[in-house]
Each structure stands twice: as structure tokens, then as C-alpha cells.
Design a protein around this motif. Structure first.
Motif, short mmCIF file in Angstrom:
data_model
loop_
_atom_site.label_atom_id
_atom_site.label_comp_id
_atom_site.label_asym_id
_atom_site.label_seq_id
_atom_site.Cartn_x
_atom_site.Cartn_y
_atom_site.Cartn_z
N GLU A 201 14.94 25.97 10.77
CA GLU A 201 13.61 26.55 10.68
C GLU A 201 13.02 26.68 12.08
N GLN A 202 11.94 27.39 12.17
CA GLN A 202 11.24 27.49 13.45
C GLN A 202 10.07 26.53 13.43
N HIS A 203 9.97 25.72 14.46
CA HIS A 203 8.89 24.72 14.57
C HIS A 203 8.44 24.70 16.03
N GLU A 204 7.19 24.97 16.25
CA GLU A 204 6.62 25.01 17.60
C GLU A 204 7.43 25.91 18.52
N GLY A 205 7.85 27.06 17.99
CA GLY A 205 8.55 28.06 18.79
C GLY A 205 10.02 27.78 19.05
N LYS A 206 10.56 26.72 18.45
CA LYS A 206 11.96 26.36 18.67
C LYS A 206 12.71 26.31 17.35
N ALA A 207 14.01 26.55 17.40
CA ALA A 207 14.86 26.39 16.22
C ALA A 207 15.13 24.90 16.04
N VAL A 208 14.88 24.39 14.85
CA VAL A 208 15.12 22.98 14.56
C VAL A 208 15.89 22.83 13.26
N VAL A 209 16.60 21.72 13.11
CA VAL A 209 17.37 21.43 11.90
C VAL A 209 16.54 20.48 11.03
N VAL A 210 16.33 20.87 9.78
CA VAL A 210 15.59 20.06 8.82
C VAL A 210 16.58 19.65 7.73
N ILE A 211 16.77 18.34 7.55
CA ILE A 211 17.76 17.82 6.60
C ILE A 211 17.14 17.65 5.22
N SER A 212 17.96 17.90 4.19
CA SER A 212 17.52 17.60 2.83
C SER A 212 18.59 16.79 2.13
N HIS A 213 18.19 16.08 1.10
CA HIS A 213 19.10 15.36 0.22
C HIS A 213 18.66 15.71 -1.18
N GLY A 214 19.50 16.42 -1.90
CA GLY A 214 19.05 16.98 -3.17
C GLY A 214 18.10 18.13 -2.86
N ASN A 215 16.94 18.12 -3.47
CA ASN A 215 15.96 19.18 -3.21
C ASN A 215 14.83 18.72 -2.29
N GLN A 216 14.93 17.52 -1.74
CA GLN A 216 13.88 16.97 -0.89
C GLN A 216 14.20 17.21 0.58
N TYR A 217 13.39 17.99 1.26
CA TYR A 217 13.54 18.15 2.70
C TYR A 217 12.72 17.10 3.41
N THR A 218 13.16 16.70 4.58
CA THR A 218 12.45 15.68 5.34
C THR A 218 11.09 16.22 5.76
N PRO A 219 10.13 15.34 5.97
CA PRO A 219 8.83 15.81 6.46
C PRO A 219 8.99 16.40 7.86
N MET A 220 8.06 17.21 8.27
CA MET A 220 8.17 17.88 9.57
C MET A 220 8.27 16.90 10.74
N GLY A 221 7.93 15.65 10.55
CA GLY A 221 8.12 14.67 11.60
C GLY A 221 9.58 14.32 11.83
N MET A 222 10.46 14.73 10.93
CA MET A 222 11.88 14.42 11.02
C MET A 222 12.67 15.70 11.23
N VAL A 223 12.48 16.32 12.37
CA VAL A 223 13.23 17.52 12.70
C VAL A 223 14.12 17.21 13.89
N PHE A 224 15.19 17.96 14.03
CA PHE A 224 16.17 17.70 15.06
C PHE A 224 16.46 18.98 15.82
N THR A 225 16.62 18.88 17.11
CA THR A 225 16.82 20.06 17.93
C THR A 225 18.28 20.47 18.06
N SER A 226 19.18 19.70 17.44
CA SER A 226 20.60 20.05 17.49
C SER A 226 21.30 19.56 16.23
N LEU A 227 22.44 20.17 15.96
CA LEU A 227 23.27 19.73 14.83
C LEU A 227 23.76 18.31 15.05
N SER A 228 24.09 17.98 16.28
CA SER A 228 24.58 16.63 16.60
C SER A 228 23.50 15.58 16.34
N ALA A 229 22.28 15.85 16.76
CA ALA A 229 21.19 14.89 16.53
C ALA A 229 20.94 14.68 15.04
#
Length: 73
Positions: free
Chosen positions: A27-55
């Protein structure tokens, strides 16, 4: 040196880990591409975003390192 994996907005990824299937989307967050993880249908809150696949992979595995492009498909 390996090329950095490009994150495309809207891209959906999956990662099987310890008998579970985790999903993520880019997704786009603050102008950057970020990875947002989900488990089932629950996505993490926006405080849990990652700037790379590795992170994002490191957060799931709780290991020091993760080869993000290999971990996520």
C-alpha cells in the motif's frame, strides 16, 4: 549484490510459515510503498507497516534476517 525487490502498490503476496499462510499487500503510506501483513482477513494496524519484504518477513519469523523476496511469493 542482488537487486532490490520492487514493491508495486496493490501487489498481493503470500508466505507459508509454520503451518500458517500469511498474506501481505503493498500500500501507499506517507508517499512510500509499504508492506502491510495480514493473517486471515485481519490486516495489521497502520502502525505495523514495513518498508521492505525482508523487514516484514523478519517481523513474522522473529529472526535476525529474512530473505524477503524468497519468503514472500
Amino acid at each position: 549484490m542482488a537487486a532490490k525487490a520492487m514493491l508495486e502498490i496493490g501487489q498481493e503476496l503470500v508466505a507459508p510459515y509454520k503451518g500458517e499462510t500469511y498474506k501481505a499487500k503493498v500500500e501507499q503510506h506517507e508517499g512510500k510503498a509499504v508492506v502491510v501483513i495480514s493473517h486471515g482477513n485481519q490486516y495489521t494496524p497502520m502502525g505495523m507497516v514495513f518498508t521492505s519484504l525482508s523487514a516484514a518477513g523478519q517481523a513474522l519469523t522473529q529472526k535476525k534476517a529474512c530473505q524477503g523476496p524468497r519468503f514472500w511469493h
